[in-house]
Design a protein around this motif. Structure first.
Motif, PDB file in Angstrom:
ATOM      1  N   LEU A 121      28.398 102.051 -22.647  1.00 43.14           N
ATOM      2  CA  LEU A 121      29.591 102.809 -23.103  1.00 43.14           C
ATOM      3  C   LEU A 121      30.864 102.523 -22.289  1.00 43.14           C
ATOM      4  CD1 LEU A 121      27.721 106.337 -22.651  1.00 43.14           C
ATOM      5  CD2 LEU A 121      28.509 105.142 -24.745  1.00 43.14           C
ATOM      6  N   GLY A 122      31.788 102.289 -23.187  1.00 37.85           N
ATOM      7  CA  GLY A 122      33.057 102.185 -22.423  1.00 37.85           C
ATOM      8  C   GLY A 122      34.113 103.345 -22.403  1.00 37.85           C
ATOM      9  N   TYR A 123      35.028 103.494 -21.591  1.00 41.66           N
ATOM     10  CA  TYR A 123      35.662 104.631 -21.336  1.00 41.66           C
ATOM     11  C   TYR A 123      37.024 104.259 -20.982  1.00 41.66           C
ATOM     12  CZ  TYR A 123      34.372 103.789 -16.615  1.00 41.66           C
ATOM     13  OH  TYR A 123      34.169 103.019 -15.313  1.00 41.66           O
ATOM     14  N   GLY A 124      38.136 105.340 -21.090  1.00 38.05           N
ATOM     15  CA  GLY A 124      39.399 105.094 -20.646  1.00 38.05           C
ATOM     16  C   GLY A 124      40.024 106.382 -20.249  1.00 38.05           C
ATOM     17  N   ASP A 125      40.933 106.396 -19.426  1.00 33.57           N
ATOM     18  CA  ASP A 125      41.721 107.700 -19.184  1.00 33.57           C
ATOM     19  C   ASP A 125      42.730 108.131 -20.160  1.00 33.57           C
ATOM     20  OD1 ASP A 125      43.690 106.005 -18.637  1.00 33.57           O
ATOM     21  OD2 ASP A 125      43.844 106.985 -16.349  1.00 33.57           O
ATOM     22  N   ASP A 126      43.406 109.217 -19.936  1.00 24.14           N
ATOM     23  CA  ASP A 126      44.336 109.648 -20.884  1.00 24.14           C
ATOM     24  C   ASP A 126      45.511 108.423 -21.025  1.00 24.14           C
ATOM     25  OD1 ASP A 126      43.175 112.010 -20.756  1.00 24.14           O
ATOM     26  OD2 ASP A 126      44.841 113.148 -20.089  1.00 24.14           O
ATOM     27  N   GLU A 127      45.996 107.772 -20.373  1.00 28.98           N
ATOM     28  CA  GLU A 127      46.719 106.764 -20.169  1.00 28.98           C
ATOM     29  C   GLU A 127      46.384 105.576 -21.125  1.00 28.98           C
ATOM     30  OE1 GLU A 127      50.366 104.615 -19.408  1.00 28.98           O
ATOM     31  OE2 GLU A 127      49.803 106.632 -18.790  1.00 28.98           O
ATOM     32  N   TYR A 128      45.096 105.118 -20.709  1.00 28.32           N
ATOM     33  CA  TYR A 128      44.553 104.225 -21.336  1.00 28.32           C
ATOM     34  C   TYR A 128      44.183 104.368 -22.867  1.00 28.32           C
ATOM     35  CZ  TYR A 128      41.410 100.121 -22.930  1.00 28.32           C
ATOM     36  OH  TYR A 128      40.646  99.285 -23.505  1.00 28.32           O
ATOM     37  N   ASN A 129      43.499 105.437 -23.161  1.00 27.00           N
ATOM     38  CA  ASN A 129      43.345 105.826 -24.670  1.00 27.00           C
ATOM     39  C   ASN A 129      44.481 106.051 -25.514  1.00 27.00           C
ATOM     40  OD1 ASN A 129      40.456 105.304 -23.973  1.00 27.00           O
ATOM     41  ND2 ASN A 129      39.998 107.641 -24.131  1.00 27.00           N
ATOM     42  N   ASP A 130      45.487 106.598 -24.853  1.00 28.68           N
ATOM     43  CA  ASP A 130      46.787 106.991 -25.602  1.00 28.68           C
ATOM     44  C   ASP A 130      47.447 105.930 -25.969  1.00 28.68           C
ATOM     45  OD1 ASP A 130      47.894 109.286 -27.124  1.00 28.68           O
ATOM     46  OD2 ASP A 130      49.587 108.908 -25.591  1.00 28.68           O
ATOM     47  N   THR A 131      47.472 104.919 -25.132  1.00 30.13           N
ATOM     48  CA  THR A 131      48.138 103.686 -25.089  1.00 30.13           C
ATOM     49  C   THR A 131      47.667 102.787 -26.409  1.00 30.13           C
ATOM     50  OG1 THR A 131      48.620 103.153 -22.926  1.00 30.13           O
ATOM     51  CG2 THR A 131      48.671 101.284 -24.252  1.00 30.13           C
ATOM     52  N   SER A 165      47.770 112.231 -30.255  1.00 27.07           N
ATOM     53  CA  SER A 165      47.367 112.047 -28.761  1.00 27.07           C
ATOM     54  C   SER A 165      46.020 111.867 -28.549  1.00 27.07           C
ATOM     55  CB  SER A 165      47.994 113.084 -27.897  1.00 27.07           C
ATOM     56  OG  SER A 165      47.810 113.039 -26.635  1.00 27.07           O
ATOM     57  N   ALA A 166      45.624 110.747 -27.831  1.00 30.07           N
ATOM     58  CA  ALA A 166      44.164 110.521 -27.651  1.00 30.07           C
ATOM     59  C   ALA A 166      43.970 110.839 -26.054  1.00 30.07           C
ATOM     60  CB  ALA A 166      43.899 109.021 -27.781  1.00 30.07           C
ATOM     61  N   GLY A 167      43.204 111.470 -25.924  1.00 31.82           N
ATOM     62  CA  GLY A 167      42.595 112.097 -24.580  1.00 31.82           C
ATOM     63  C   GLY A 167      41.779 111.092 -23.967  1.00 31.82           C
ATOM     64  N   GLY A 168      41.451 111.492 -22.583  1.00 29.73           N
ATOM     65  CA  GLY A 168      40.634 110.521 -21.830  1.00 29.73           C
ATOM     66  C   GLY A 168      39.080 110.766 -22.220  1.00 29.73           C
ATOM     67  N   GLY A 169      38.214 109.662 -22.015  1.00 31.30           N
ATOM     68  CA  GLY A 169      36.837 109.951 -22.247  1.00 31.30           C
ATOM     69  C   GLY A 169      36.268 108.668 -22.741  1.00 31.30           C
ATOM     70  N   PHE A 170      34.887 108.954 -23.318  1.00 34.10           N
ATOM     71  CA  PHE A 170      34.374 107.639 -23.681  1.00 34.10           C
ATOM     72  C   PHE A 170      34.901 107.314 -25.097  1.00 34.10           C
ATOM     73  CE2 PHE A 170      31.027 109.416 -20.875  1.00 34.10           C
ATOM     74  CZ  PHE A 170      30.698 108.132 -20.008  1.00 34.10           C
ATOM     75  N   ASN A 171      35.144 105.987 -25.305  1.00 34.83           N
ATOM     76  CA  ASN A 171      35.975 105.416 -26.456  1.00 34.83           C
ATOM     77  C   ASN A 171      34.920 104.379 -27.461  1.00 34.83           C
ATOM     78  OD1 ASN A 171      36.278 103.123 -24.847  1.00 34.83           O
ATOM     79  ND2 ASN A 171      38.157 103.811 -24.109  1.00 34.83           N
ATOM     80  N   LYS A 172      33.734 103.960 -26.780  1.00 31.62           N
ATOM     81  CA  LYS A 172      33.076 102.874 -27.500  1.00 31.62           C
ATOM     82  C   LYS A 172      31.607 102.947 -27.105  1.00 31.62           C
ATOM     83  CE  LYS A 172      33.347  98.491 -26.882  1.00 31.62           C
ATOM     84  NZ  LYS A 172      33.927  96.713 -27.134  1.00 31.62           N
ATOM     85  N   ALA A 173      30.904 102.837 -27.887  1.00 30.72           N
ATOM     86  CA  ALA A 173      29.391 102.637 -27.526  1.00 30.72           C
ATOM     87  C   ALA A 173      28.934 101.447 -28.219  1.00 30.72           C
ATOM     88  CB  ALA A 173      28.490 103.659 -28.327  1.00 30.72           C
ATOM     89  N   ALA A 174      28.099 100.455 -27.526  1.00 30.95           N
ATOM     90  CA  ALA A 174      27.651  99.086 -27.724  1.00 30.95           C
ATOM     91  C   ALA A 174      26.499  98.818 -27.556  1.00 30.95           C
ATOM     92  CB  ALA A 174      28.822  98.306 -27.310  1.00 30.95           C
TER      93      ALA A 174
END
Length: 245
Positions: A155-165, A182-191
């Protein structure tokens, strides 16, 4: 908050497994890492439905106490995210350019038998200044003295700054066909991942990796995402370096 809780629980679980461990720092103390170069075929940008070949700078299996086969280990985690601009894809027209980002952080792993679980955390510089990383586990299969396979879930994740970028759309970038988002922080990919290593010599090896990923959470709902499924194929060569201390 959810991301912080997940990371805290993951790190706590690994730390709990550290009881009676020497963290690989007793006996022959050393730092080991696989360094190399290769090529990766992956999406033009996160969420694109087109792919391209890009350089793959390889930094893998970095750890202190490299001779340890079991238990807890610590190492560095480094990443790079390529630049993004509207020339890459028509879907990006009107979006601001994002510079190449370099990521520096750490990795905590716990190995027991053929299973290796891990948590990584990196901070970005350049294109993004957020926090990102992975939580996952791999199962090792040794086919011979030279060939080793790994199958894993991640599982990949990013905070608010990363995901919103990478998945957000500002009000200035919004158009008639693309709403502000606006994309909030959290898990962003499952692989699902598959890796193979063929040892040419004791310190030189060829690596091959196949990753079948899917964007999830706020990342998957972004209006700039053309395809939630994000496969990647990597091929490279690495050399093992060990430094005693």
């Amino acid at each position: 908050m959810k991301l912080a809780l997940c990371l805290t629980l993951g790190l706590s679980a690994l730390a709990g497994a550290a009881a009676a461990q020497d963290f690989g720092l007793s006996g022959d103390r050393q730092f080991s890492v696989d360094l190399g170069l290769g090529v990766v075929g992956k999406s033009t940008y996160p969420g694109a439905d087109d792919a391209e070949a890009q350089p793959w700078i390889i930094w893998k299996n970095a750890s202190f106490g490299g001779t340890a086969k079991e238990g807890l280990s610590f190492g560095g985690s480094f990443g790079m995210v390529g630049s993004r601009d509207e020339d890459d894809d028509d879907a990006l027209i009107g979006l601001e350019e994002i510079d190449r980002a370099y990521e520096i952080g750490g990795k905590v792993s716990y190995r027991r038998g053929p299973v290796n679980s891990y948590v990584t955390l990196r901070r970005g510089f350049g294109g993004h200044e957020g926090l990102t990383g992975e939580v996952g586990a791999k199962y090792r299969t040794e086919l011979s003295d030279r060939v080793t396979l790994w199958s894993g879930l991640e599982l990949g994740y990013g905070d608010d700054e990363y995901n919103d970028t990478y998945f957000g759309v500002s009000s200035d970038e919004a158009t008639a066909g693309r709403a502000a988002y606006s994309a909030g922080g959290g898990f962003n990919k499952a692989a699902i991942t598959f890796e193979a290593r063929y040892d040419l010599t004791e310190n030189l090896a060829v690596l091959g990796e196949v990753e079948y990923g899917k964007l999830i959470g706020d990342a998957a709902d972004s209006p700039i995402v053309q395809d939630e499924y994000q496969p990647a194929l990597r091929l490279g060569i690495v050399r093992r370096f060990s430094f005693g201390f």
